[in-house]
Design a protein around this motif. Sequence first.
Motif: not given
Length: 242
Positions: A213-242
Amino acid sequence: MSNTFVIGDIHGGLKALQQVLNRANVTTNDKLIFLGDYVDGWSETPAVLDFLIDLSATYSCVFMQGNHEEMLLKWLKKEDDNELWRFHGGEVTVQSYQNIPLRTIEKHISFLEKLNEYYIDDKNRLFVHAGFTHLKGVAFEYFRGMFWWDRTLWETAMAVDGNLSADNVRYPQRLKLYKEIYVGHTPVIRFGASAPMNFANVWNVDTGAAFTGKLSILNVDTKEYWQSDSLPDLYPAEKGRN
């Protein structure tokens, strides 16, 4: 104008953390509430802890303890070397500490020892890594480990009938105690979701950064949220390890 943001489980993914803070346009006027599990999974646990320590010098930060922090702290203090912890992301962390100076390890131990069990803000919103079990609330919890191990709170919230009013005798007592509750610990990807999930007054912000999945940050007042790229895409050399 200041905002309050809550950040889900990071699991050693520094690149994802930096992405979500940038994508949410976080400023030094904002409050950042971290739900725990900063460590284990991806390869940058020491760098994540360094980043959080530095961040707290200029930003208003509240750090919760997660179950992975509990196990890492015991390993760093040479109190326990848990094979199950190593299997669930700890082995990568052990490897990442091989060339870390002792003074940095001592700084990390100090940080981990000061983490919060839970946090309640001035709007009676509760922030806790996993959950709690006592029907009178977190201050009465007998088993403090429930704050970073419990899953029954989230399971209870998911099972609440959406048509059931809070004054109904069948409505779960734990959910009446706080205006809102924010948790991590149980990845929403287990339920086929990819974004923060909400049932009753409970929000789950663990969007599976430890896995696919991705990492998320959420505004607790508005409930708007933002996400990172998927973690396997950010760490391609580590895919399949988790």
